[in-house]
Design a protein around this motif. Sequence first.
Motif, PDB file in Angstrom:
ATOM      1  N   PHE A  92      -3.320   9.245  -8.757  1.00  6.33           N
ATOM      2  CA  PHE A  92      -3.376   8.532  -7.519  1.00  6.33           C
ATOM      3  C   PHE A  92      -3.827   7.298  -6.952  1.00  6.33           C
ATOM      4  O   PHE A  92      -4.352   6.474  -5.469  1.00  6.33           O
ATOM      5  CB  PHE A  92      -4.757   9.194  -6.290  1.00  6.33           C
ATOM      6  CG  PHE A  92      -4.325  11.455  -6.170  1.00  6.33           C
ATOM      7  CD1 PHE A  92      -2.513  11.305  -6.139  1.00  6.33           C
ATOM      8  CD2 PHE A  92      -5.356  11.947  -6.072  1.00  6.33           C
ATOM      9  CE1 PHE A  92      -2.434  12.424  -5.923  1.00  6.33           C
ATOM     10  CE2 PHE A  92      -5.307  13.069  -5.416  1.00  6.33           C
ATOM     11  CZ  PHE A  92      -3.618  13.385  -5.678  1.00  6.33           C
ATOM     12  N   GLN A  93      -4.090   6.661  -8.322  1.00  6.65           N
ATOM     13  CA  GLN A  93      -4.564   4.738  -8.559  1.00  6.65           C
ATOM     14  C   GLN A  93      -3.653   4.422  -6.868  1.00  6.65           C
ATOM     15  O   GLN A  93      -1.956   4.349  -6.963  1.00  6.65           O
ATOM     16  CB  GLN A  93      -4.432   4.465  -9.286  1.00  6.65           C
ATOM     17  CG  GLN A  93      -4.685   2.975  -9.616  1.00  6.65           C
ATOM     18  CD  GLN A  93      -4.834   1.918 -10.937  1.00  6.65           C
ATOM     19  OE1 GLN A  93      -3.856   3.118 -12.102  1.00  6.65           O
ATOM     20  NE2 GLN A  93      -5.817   1.296 -11.747  1.00  6.65           N
ATOM     21  N   GLY A  94      -3.714   3.094  -6.663  1.00  6.07           N
ATOM     22  CA  GLY A  94      -3.348   2.614  -5.514  1.00  6.07           C
ATOM     23  C   GLY A  94      -3.268   3.425  -3.319  1.00  6.07           C
ATOM     24  O   GLY A  94      -2.810   2.302  -2.789  1.00  6.07           O
ATOM     25  N   LEU A  95      -3.683   4.543  -3.597  1.00  8.21           N
ATOM     26  CA  LEU A  95      -4.009   5.269  -2.400  1.00  8.21           C
ATOM     27  C   LEU A  95      -5.374   4.955  -2.458  1.00  8.21           C
ATOM     28  O   LEU A  95      -6.440   4.861  -2.855  1.00  8.21           O
ATOM     29  CB  LEU A  95      -3.994   6.810  -3.036  1.00  8.21           C
ATOM     30  CG  LEU A  95      -2.189   7.034  -3.291  1.00  8.21           C
ATOM     31  CD1 LEU A  95      -1.884   8.507  -3.161  1.00  8.21           C
ATOM     32  CD2 LEU A  95      -1.045   6.786  -1.590  1.00  8.21           C
ATOM     33  N   SER A  96      -5.575   5.159  -0.755  1.00  7.67           N
ATOM     34  CA  SER A  96      -6.662   5.644   0.447  1.00  7.67           C
ATOM     35  C   SER A  96      -6.632   6.717   1.255  1.00  7.67           C
ATOM     36  O   SER A  96      -5.407   6.922   1.670  1.00  7.67           O
ATOM     37  CB  SER A  96      -7.112   3.958   0.927  1.00  7.67           C
ATOM     38  OG  SER A  96      -7.343   3.357   0.043  1.00  7.67           O
ATOM     39  N   PHE A  97      -8.146   7.188   0.638  1.00 10.53           N
ATOM     40  CA  PHE A  97      -8.245   8.194   0.877  1.00 10.53           C
ATOM     41  C   PHE A  97      -8.547   8.434   2.716  1.00 10.53           C
ATOM     42  O   PHE A  97      -9.428   7.793   2.666  1.00 10.53           O
ATOM     43  CB  PHE A  97      -9.139   9.340   0.917  1.00 10.53           C
ATOM     44  CG  PHE A  97      -8.709  10.577  -0.018  1.00 10.53           C
ATOM     45  CD1 PHE A  97      -8.012  11.215  -0.434  1.00 10.53           C
ATOM     46  CD2 PHE A  97      -7.861   9.569  -1.791  1.00 10.53           C
ATOM     47  CE1 PHE A  97      -7.061  12.585  -1.455  1.00 10.53           C
ATOM     48  CE2 PHE A  97      -7.199  10.061  -2.504  1.00 10.53           C
ATOM     49  CZ  PHE A  97      -6.590  11.429  -2.504  1.00 10.53           C
ATOM     50  N   ILE A  98      -8.454   8.402   4.394  1.00 14.84           N
ATOM     51  CA  ILE A  98      -8.632   8.152   4.870  1.00 14.84           C
ATOM     52  C   ILE A  98      -8.571   9.656   5.704  1.00 14.84           C
ATOM     53  O   ILE A  98      -8.481  10.978   5.660  1.00 14.84           O
ATOM     54  CB  ILE A  98      -7.742   7.227   5.840  1.00 14.84           C
ATOM     55  CG1 ILE A  98      -6.633   7.701   6.191  1.00 14.84           C
ATOM     56  CG2 ILE A  98      -7.104   5.996   5.276  1.00 14.84           C
ATOM     57  CD1 ILE A  98      -5.879   7.309   7.231  1.00 14.84           C
ATOM     58  N   HIS A  99      -8.986   9.478   7.075  1.00 20.05           N
ATOM     59  CA  HIS A  99      -9.758  10.469   8.312  1.00 20.05           C
ATOM     60  C   HIS A  99      -9.102  10.253   9.298  1.00 20.05           C
ATOM     61  O   HIS A  99      -9.432   9.159   9.968  1.00 20.05           O
ATOM     62  CB  HIS A  99     -11.512  10.958   8.091  1.00 20.05           C
ATOM     63  CG  HIS A  99     -11.952  10.579   7.428  1.00 20.05           C
ATOM     64  ND1 HIS A  99     -12.252  12.529   6.592  1.00 20.05           N
ATOM     65  CD2 HIS A  99     -12.948  10.662   6.038  1.00 20.05           C
ATOM     66  CE1 HIS A  99     -12.826  12.106   5.741  1.00 20.05           C
ATOM     67  NE2 HIS A  99     -12.985  11.393   5.041  1.00 20.05           N
ATOM     68  N   SER A 129      -3.092   1.630  -0.563  1.00 18.69           N
ATOM     69  CA  SER A 129      -4.718   0.675  -0.603  1.00 18.69           C
ATOM     70  C   SER A 129      -4.100  -0.171   0.008  1.00 18.69           C
ATOM     71  O   SER A 129      -4.728  -0.679   1.399  1.00 18.69           O
ATOM     72  CB  SER A 129      -5.215   0.902  -1.891  1.00 18.69           C
ATOM     73  OG  SER A 129      -6.069   2.156  -1.919  1.00 18.69           O
ATOM     74  N   GLU A 130      -2.687  -0.677  -0.082  1.00 17.70           N
ATOM     75  CA  GLU A 130      -2.303  -2.567   0.130  1.00 17.70           C
ATOM     76  C   GLU A 130      -2.523  -2.561   1.799  1.00 17.70           C
ATOM     77  O   GLU A 130      -1.888  -3.156   2.306  1.00 17.70           O
ATOM     78  CB  GLU A 130      -1.227  -2.607  -0.254  1.00 17.70           C
ATOM     79  CG  GLU A 130       0.084  -2.065  -0.404  1.00 17.70           C
ATOM     80  CD  GLU A 130       1.120  -1.636  -1.038  1.00 17.70           C
ATOM     81  OE1 GLU A 130       2.678  -2.150  -0.938  1.00 17.70           O
ATOM     82  OE2 GLU A 130       0.758  -1.932  -2.073  1.00 17.70           O
ATOM     83  N   GLY A 175     -11.359   5.506   1.653  1.00 17.60           N
ATOM     84  CA  GLY A 175     -11.692   5.561  -0.201  1.00 17.60           C
ATOM     85  C   GLY A 175     -10.650   5.378  -0.850  1.00 17.60           C
ATOM     86  O   GLY A 175      -9.428   6.383  -1.135  1.00 17.60           O
ATOM     87  N   PRO A 176     -11.306   3.863  -1.667  1.00 20.13           N
ATOM     88  CA  PRO A 176      -9.545   3.443  -2.582  1.00 20.13           C
ATOM     89  C   PRO A 176      -9.234   4.597  -3.568  1.00 20.13           C
ATOM     90  O   PRO A 176     -10.826   4.781  -3.608  1.00 20.13           O
ATOM     91  CB  PRO A 176      -9.113   2.415  -2.724  1.00 20.13           C
ATOM     92  CG  PRO A 176     -10.885   1.661  -1.835  1.00 20.13           C
ATOM     93  CD  PRO A 176     -10.908   2.978  -1.099  1.00 20.13           C
ATOM     94  N   ASN A 182      -8.079  -1.617   9.950  1.00 21.28           N
ATOM     95  CA  ASN A 182      -6.770  -0.619  10.017  1.00 21.28           C
ATOM     96  C   ASN A 182      -5.819  -0.369   9.079  1.00 21.28           C
ATOM     97  O   ASN A 182      -5.778  -0.895   7.823  1.00 21.28           O
ATOM     98  CB  ASN A 182      -6.670  -2.871  10.216  1.00 21.28           C
ATOM     99  CG  ASN A 182      -4.358  -2.408  10.967  1.00 21.28           C
ATOM    100  OD1 ASN A 182      -4.500  -2.120  11.965  1.00 21.28           O
ATOM    101  ND2 ASN A 182      -3.955  -3.083  10.116  1.00 21.28           N
ATOM    102  N   VAL A 183      -5.284   0.426   9.568  1.00 23.49           N
ATOM    103  CA  VAL A 183      -3.852   1.012   8.373  1.00 23.49           C
ATOM    104  C   VAL A 183      -2.384   0.523   8.982  1.00 23.49           C
ATOM    105  O   VAL A 183      -2.144   0.960  10.418  1.00 23.49           O
ATOM    106  CB  VAL A 183      -4.107   2.382   8.083  1.00 23.49           C
ATOM    107  CG1 VAL A 183      -3.245   3.297   7.533  1.00 23.49           C
ATOM    108  CG2 VAL A 183      -5.304   3.250   8.124  1.00 23.49           C
ATOM    109  N   SER A 184      -2.157  -0.045   8.083  1.00 21.78           N
ATOM    110  CA  SER A 184      -0.741  -0.740   8.661  1.00 21.78           C
ATOM    111  C   SER A 184       0.622   0.240   7.673  1.00 21.78           C
ATOM    112  O   SER A 184       0.217   0.547   7.009  1.00 21.78           O
ATOM    113  CB  SER A 184      -0.198  -2.026   8.880  1.00 21.78           C
ATOM    114  OG  SER A 184      -0.590  -2.655   7.049  1.00 21.78           O
ATOM    115  N   GLY A 185       1.657   0.912   8.996  1.00 25.61           N
ATOM    116  CA  GLY A 185       1.851   1.938   7.882  1.00 25.61           C
ATOM    117  C   GLY A 185       1.303   3.471   8.263  1.00 25.61           C
ATOM    118  O   GLY A 185       0.509   3.274   8.722  1.00 25.61           O
TER     119      GLY A 185
END
Length: 189
Positions: free
Chosen positions: A113-120, A70-71, A105-106, A38-41
């Motif tokens: 980029f700390q605190g971010l997650s890479f998504i497709h 990432s949160e 990928g956090p 789940n990606v909320s936001g």
Amino acid sequence: MSVRLLHPSIQNGIRAGDSEHAGGMLTCKCSDRPVKVNVSGGIAHNHACGCTKCWKPEGAAFSVVAVAPSENVSVAENGDKLAVVDPSALIQRHACSACGTHMFGPVEREHAFQGLSFIHPELLDGNWPEPGFAAFVSSVIEGGVDPSEMEGIRTKLKDLGLEPYDCLSPALMDYLATWAAKKSGVLRQ
């Protein structure tokens, strides 16, 4: 001139996406017990990426990747199928061990980029924001693309409205440089 498959979601034109997209569910390619995240936001910095680390659909030279805080990223179903692809990498890409799809990928260690997650984003349900640029374009050569194809690839990316960069976009490069300057004390926090 025919250009190899860039990515299925951009090859024949980029559809206008929803810049206000409020997140959704990422689903891997498994038909049995798919991993769901789940990606909320919303997501940001959606782009085509030519690096050799990102997951790409079969036959594609580029991935399409974006970031989310990432949160706002959480495993919803079948997390037991996830494994980190390369524990030494900056981006801790969690992939489905059955189908190989990279789910998120956090960035957990000290980095801009700390605190971010890479998504497709193509794995998201709904109408996600369209890509805005192409990064690490020349890296597709490292992935097996013949260098003689690069002029055609760059032309196709520009025709699609995706400015090709051999690093990140200028705004993201400025962000990285600002973070480094603040960390070293050259700029004030």
